[in-house]
Design an enzyme around this catalytic site. Structure first.
Site: not given
Length: 379
Positions: A73, A148, A176, A196, A198, A233, A320
């Site tokens: 995002t 998605n 995706q 993304s 994950h 960081t 989401c």
């Protein structure tokens, strides 16, 4: 209790090799990558190695075109901020991910014109309303490559050609897509791409943004241009995990036949067990891992909750964007609120098994019949 995790478009489990890379970093990569000493240099090397791994996988010209964020995002938001620096209009599709649509709406509110391209009943991109002269105005275009919710893969070659011909900037939301369809940035001919980790067995809390060298780049913090768009960081462990996850995708095509067969078996089983059930987007090319199924006369939220009690984990739309609203993707495809409220997403991964598919088919039949009985009691 046996479980079947079929919500991999929401997130995936860490692969052992990804976890191993991150655990190693807990002890060895503690230095601040901006520090000018050995521990800092070690962390900086991990980041730069990660850039090279990702750049090589997506076909980027140079590793400096890879930027790290906190999520897809944020990567989408940064792509919009960069691509809209001089843009007078934005082009998106009505079935894009909400992160894309929300970013477009924010820029529209600031005075930039927004054109929303429709999709067909099968979820395919409809370009008839986009003629070349529209793109002669300074334009930023953003499309979701693999939907998605439905897994429909947009055919964007014509759109990309139009963008290049008329000088429009093109962003591809590929959250995706990694490990499911080719995402070579040179072949797709895009200026920006968001990813993304994950979604492909990497860690949460890290996102990837490809930005072509020639493309504009906005900066959140002035003067922090050397290593990317954002200050702070870097998430060394997350970046290492993202790179390790991408390494596992080297032979991603090898996984697809088995995953596609499991997906097809799931669809045959559910359509055979539930009268009137239909697959959303079935007439279009779809990612091998995704199935979005309409279960008539049922509320998707009730089905999802019932399946969860049976140990089968799926979604009603995007994870989401839950909150009771009908799926904007199904509505964009021309269906009414009933279908949008009664469609379930099943999404597989390389870890999915035949046992999970069989369990899901049996559980859907049970839960569907149980919710029918409740509905008849209420009536």
């Amino acid at each position: 209790m046996d479980e079947a995790y079929l919500d991999n478009n929401a997130t995936t489990k860490l692969l052992p090799e990804v976890k191993e890379a991150m655990v190693k970093g807990l002890d060895q990569w503690f230095g601040n990558p901006s520090s000018k000493h050995r521990p800092g240099a070690i962390s900086r090397r991990v980041i730069e190695d990660g850039r090279r791994t990702i750049a090589d996988f997506i076909g980027a010209a140079h590793s400096s075109e890879i930027l790290f964020t906190s999520s897809a995002t944020e990567s989408i938001t940064q792509a919009f901020q960069s691509g809209c620096l001089a843009a007078r209009q934005i082009v998106v599709t009505t079935s894009d991910h909400t992160a894309v649509l929300d970013a477009a709406a924010r820029h529209e509110a600031s005075g930039i014109r927004c054109i929303r391209l429709p999709v067909t009943r099968n979820g395919a991109l409809e370009l008839d309303g986009l003629v070349g002269d529209v793109l002669t105005t300074k334009t930023f275009v953003s499309v979701t490559l693999v939907n998605n919710e439905t897994g429909v893969v947009l055919e964007i070659s014509r759109l990309a050609a139009l963008c290049r011909r008329y000088g429009a900037l093109l962003h591809i939301d590929a959250a995706q897509a990694a490990g499911r369809v080719p995402i070579n940035v040179m072949e797709l001919d895009c200026d920006y791409m968001s990813l993304s980790p994950h979604k492909f067995h990497g860690p949460k809390g890290v996102g990837i943004l490809y930005a072509r060298h020639e493309a504009p780049r906005a900066s959140l913090i002035l003067g922090h241009q050397e290593f990317g768009l954002r200050g702070g960081t870097e998430n060394v462990l997350g970046i290492a995990g993202a790179a390790a996850a991408m390494e596992t995708l080297r032979e991603w095509r090898d996984d697809l036949p088995r995953i596609a067969e499991l997906r097809d078996r799931l669809e045959r089983g559910i359509l055979g067990a539930v009268p009137g059930a239909e697959v959303n987007g079935s007439g279009s090319r779809r990612a091998a891992n995704t199935s979005n199924i309409f279960l008539p006369r049922r509320d998707a939220a009730e089905i999802v909750a019932g399946l969860s009690r049976h140990g089968v984990y799926v979604s009603a739309g995007a994870a989401c964007s839950t909150g009771g609203a009908p799926s904007h993707v199904i509505r964009a495809m021309g269906y009414g609120a009933e279908r949008a409220n009664s469609s379930i997403r099943f999404s597989l991964s390389k870890l999915s098994t035949s046992r999970e598919i069989d369990m899901a088919i049996q559980s859907v039949a049970k839960v569907y019949d149980a919710t029918l009985a409740l509905a008849e009691q209420d009536s």
